[in-house]
Every structure is written in C-alpha cells, then in structure tokens.
Design an enzyme around this catalytic site. Structure first.
Site, short mmCIF file in Angstrom:
data_model
loop_
_atom_site.label_atom_id
_atom_site.label_comp_id
_atom_site.label_asym_id
_atom_site.label_seq_id
_atom_site.Cartn_x
_atom_site.Cartn_y
_atom_site.Cartn_z
N LYS A 105 5.03 4.03 -1.25
CA LYS A 105 5.28 5.47 -1.93
C LYS A 105 6.60 5.91 -1.22
CE LYS A 105 0.37 6.50 -1.90
NZ LYS A 105 -0.81 7.28 -1.15
N GLY A 161 0.80 -1.06 -0.20
CA GLY A 161 -0.03 -0.05 0.21
C GLY A 161 0.75 1.26 0.11
N SER A 162 0.35 2.48 0.60
CA SER A 162 1.02 3.51 0.62
C SER A 162 2.44 3.47 1.34
CB SER A 162 0.32 4.55 1.13
OG SER A 162 -1.03 5.05 0.66
N ALA A 163 2.80 2.32 1.99
CA ALA A 163 4.16 2.73 2.66
C ALA A 163 5.20 2.31 1.42
CB ALA A 163 4.17 1.24 3.61
#
Length: 480
Positions: free
Chosen positions: A220, A216-218
């Site tokens: 990014k 997920g956004s980790a």
C-alpha cells in the site's frame, strides 16, 4: 580420382579449421568463464593451493578465511557458522561455490588486479600469492541481533542505510552451516549436502534475495505514493468503508479483516489502519496503467543492481490486469510478488526523500598487503516520487507506528515510520510483513521483515504483532 582427393582435402581442411576455431574459443574467449564456473572441480583443485582471501564484516569480524592443511592445500573456514552463510555462501571442492564466494571468486584468488610491477612479474612466471580480502558493509553485531530476533521462524530480514544503499544486515532463515561442505572429507561433505538439499525448509535458499512473496498491505506504500503523486488523494480525502468492496465485473468482494467496517474514513486514517476497502477503491480510481507505472518506478519489474543474484520482483502488465485484479493488486495481492530486498528499497526510497540508492554489500577490496584496490561508493538508482510525496508519506507512516497497526515497533525517544502487511497465500497462514525506517527526521536505517506463514487470518494487525517487534529490536540495537 583427383576430384575425390580434392574433396577429401577440402573436407579435412574445413574440419581442421573448425577444430582450430573451437580450440581458440575454448582457450582464449571461454577460458575465464569455464575456469570460474562453480562446478569446475578441476580448476578448484588448483585453487586449493592458493591462500584464498578473507571475507570481513565492516567491524572487522572474520566471516570466511583460509587455513593451511596437509598436502599444501588450504581449507575454507567460516568462524561464524550459519549466521552469515546466505551471504558468504560456501566454497566446496565437491559442490562448487555460492554467494560472495562465487560472485567474487577471482578477487578472492587474487587474480583480478595487478597492483605493482612485482605483481606483474609474479603473474608472468605463474607465482601464486594470497588472494584479496573483501570488506563488507555488514555490521556483524546488527546481523546477530536480527538473526536472534527471527529465532526459529522462517523468513528474512534486510537492513540498509537509506541514504547510501549500504546493506547493514541480511538474514535468511533457516540458514545452514557451510563448514561441513568445505571439510575436504568426501563422506562428510556428501552427507551434509544431501541433508541440505533434502530439507523441505530450503536452507540453501537466500530468502532475502532469491524468494519472492505477496507483499500484502506493505505494498500500500506504492499505491499510496501513486495516489498522492498523481493528485488523486490528499491525507484528508474522505472515503466510505463498508467492510466489503464490490468488485466490478464479478460477484466477488474485497473484504477488510472480519468484514469490519471503518465507516467514513480519510486517507491518512486508512493507511494508519490499513483499510483494504479504501485502497481497493484507490486502485480502481488509479487504474492498472498508473498503478503498474508507479510500481516500476520503485524498481518492480526491473533487475536490481546488486552484487548477488536477485529474483526480479513483479507486477503484471496493465493489459493483463482487469478491474478486480487492479483492486487486489493495490493491496499487494493478486500477482504482485516482491523480494524482501525490494520491499526494503521501496521503504528506503520514501525515507530518502524519494531517492532509491543502489544497494550494495561490498565496501572495499584489499590486496594481500592491505592496499585498497577498490572502494565502493553510493550511487543513485531511481527517483520514484517527489520529496513532497515522500515527506507526506513519512508523516502518515509515523501514525501507523504511533497509533495504528504498527504499534509493536514503537520506541521511546525514537520516531519510527512503518507499515504492516498481512499477505494471504494459497496454503497455510498469511505471511507477516513489517517495513519501517528511523529516525523519521534523519533516517539512518530502513528495515524489512517477513515471517513466512506467521500471520493470523482473523487479525488485521498480524504484521504489527509478529514482524514489527523484530524490526523494533533491530532499530533499537542500531540507534541506541
């Protein structure tokens, strides 16, 4: 007639040669592998007559030891129960070995090193002695804090020193008590084993190393590293977020949580608020080739050099990713899969000014007399980004904790840099991630936390609300 006799002699001669070659292979070349195989019960029966070496934490707590029982046998004991089981593994006469018990079996039996002439003489006459002791890098107090913070939630925690690569704690939940598996009571062992392998929660699986998840956004952090390193963005670079990014070549859109629009937003603020729209745009501008290149520079698609088996984290090759897939991969979805250990290494690399150290959990090996046979030292593994990019990311990650989605990890008097993640899965609630390091001016600890299905589809701060408080407790226990 003589012709047939010659053929028979030749046939029997060839058969004899093949038999000799096979026996030579089994006795010389394959003997060690066969003897060390986890399922070689006959070999393990002989091993039970040896006082197997202990496994100790860095602060001296006994995690595994051998106790003498009847018939000149030794039984393995795990005083800490399930807290360290995913690391130590088990040593069972019926079900073999796992974890460190398997990886360092020869050392624990005292087979690997001959440290004196007397040892050599003892070896020649077949005299058995106590095995070697393993000293780990694990801090038992921190391990217990991490396990307590996870509670009954499924998932994993990995804690390391980003400057050295030492694993300070590694929790996989749910865990199991290895003691019933090593009881030397066949009925008890069988019952315990059947219960474990039939448990849908898979307690025997070390989720920190052997399970991969969409980050997920980790993820990014990897996308941001690529964008900064290639000069595509600076912290002040402006983007327009409408809440929905139309993906090329498809009718689908990439949405922020609830379709929320951030409007005009700079890159620093986009990381702080974990704006999917912005990072989808960045992924499209980078392209699949550059995105995959930087993912691999962080160790994704590579084998992690670690003492225990680690599932290889992955991202698809550029030729397999179309533009919509590139945008989704940039926010840690699509086919991106990382282990908790890998996510900790990504975070640790940023903390350590762009250098990822080789992770290790074994600190020392000592013989039965206490003499140090081997001392393990820190080694550099990868250099994915420059110190300048790492410093910029550190400042941006500080904002995530101070005023963004990671406020749940904030600590008074300690500057924490972090990143949340909410990873959507096919079935069930999203996984909740949080990765961080502290203190930001002199990083001593890097943490990755994943709570399986701990998220809420309607919340943009799921990782911050569910996983970040766990990391906060671990950092507080270590630094205060």
């Amino acid at each position: 007639m003589n012709k047939y006799i010659r053929h028979l002699i030749l046939l029997f001669s060839l058969a004899f040669i093949v038999l000799c070659m096979n026996l030579t292979y089994l006795q010389v070349f394959a003997a060690q592998r066969i003897a060390s195989h986890p399922r070689n019960i006959r070999g393990m029966e002989r091993e039970l007559a040896i006082a197997r070496g202990a496994i100790l934490s860095s602060d001296g707590q006994v995690l595994a030891e051998s106790k003498k029982v009847a018939n000149r046998r030794y039984q393995r004991i795990y005083p800490q129960g399930k807290i360290f089981a995913p690391l130590t593994g088990y040593y069972s006469l019926r079900y073999g070995r796992s974890g460190l018990e398997a990886a360092f079996n020869d050392h624990l039996l005292g087979k690997r090193e001959i440290s004196s002439f007397q040892d050599y003489l003892s070896y020649l006459v077949g005299e058995e002695k106590a095995g070697h002791t393993l000293i780990l890098t694990i801090d038992s107090r921190l391990q217990k804090v991490a396990a307590k913070a996870m509670g009954s939630q499924r998932g994993a925690v990995v804690v390391l020193n980003p400057k050295t690569g030492e694993i300070l704690a590694m929790v996989s939940n749910p865990s199991y008590d290895p003691n019933p598996l090593v009881s030397l009571n066949i009925e008890r062992e069988t019952q315990a084993w059947n219960e474990l392998i039939q448990d849908e929660a898979k307690p025997l699986l070390n989720r920190a190393l052997q399970e991969w998840y969409p980050p997920g956004s980790a993820f990014k952090l990897v996308t941001a590293s690529a964008a900064l390193e290639t000069g595509l963005v600076e912290p002040s670079t402006q983007f327009a977020c409408t809440g929905r990014l139309k993906l090329p070549l498809t009718r689908h859109t990439l949405r922020d949580f609830g379709g929320k629009s951030h409007g005009k937003i700079d890159f620093a603020h986009a990381l702080e608020l974990s704006c999917n729209n912005t990072f989808g745009q960045i992924g499209l501008k980078l392209g699949a080739k550059k995105l995959v290149n930087y993912a691999e520079r962080f160790g994704i698609n590579l084998k992690v050099p670690f003492e225990l088996p680690v599932v290889e984290s992955k991202i698809s090759q550029p030729a397999e990713i179309d533009p919509p897939g590139t945008a989704m991969s940039a926010i840690g979805q699509k086919d991106v899969r990382l282990t908790p250990l890998q996510m900790t290494l990504v975070t640790g690399g940023i903390a350590n000014q762009g250098v990822i150290m080789r992770p290790y959990v074994l600190k020392e090996i000592r013989d039965y007399s206490g003499k140090i046979l081997k001392h393990y030292r820190s080694e550099e593994w990868l250099r994915p980004i420059s110190p300048k990019t790492a410093s910029t990311l550190t400042e941006l990650m500080k904002r995530v904790v101070e005023s963004g989605t990671g406020r749940g990890a904030g600590l008074k008097g300690i500057s924490v840099a972090g990143k949340t993640g909410t990873a959507q899965v096919a079935n069930g609630a999203p996984h909740a991630w949080f990765v961080c390091f502290a203190p930001t001016d002199d990083p001593q600890i890097a943490v990755a936390v994943i709570v399986e299905n701990g998220g809420n589809l309607g919340s943009e701060a799921t990782g911050g609300r569910v996983a970040a408080p766990i990391a906060k407790q671990i950092i507080s226990a270590y630094l205060f």
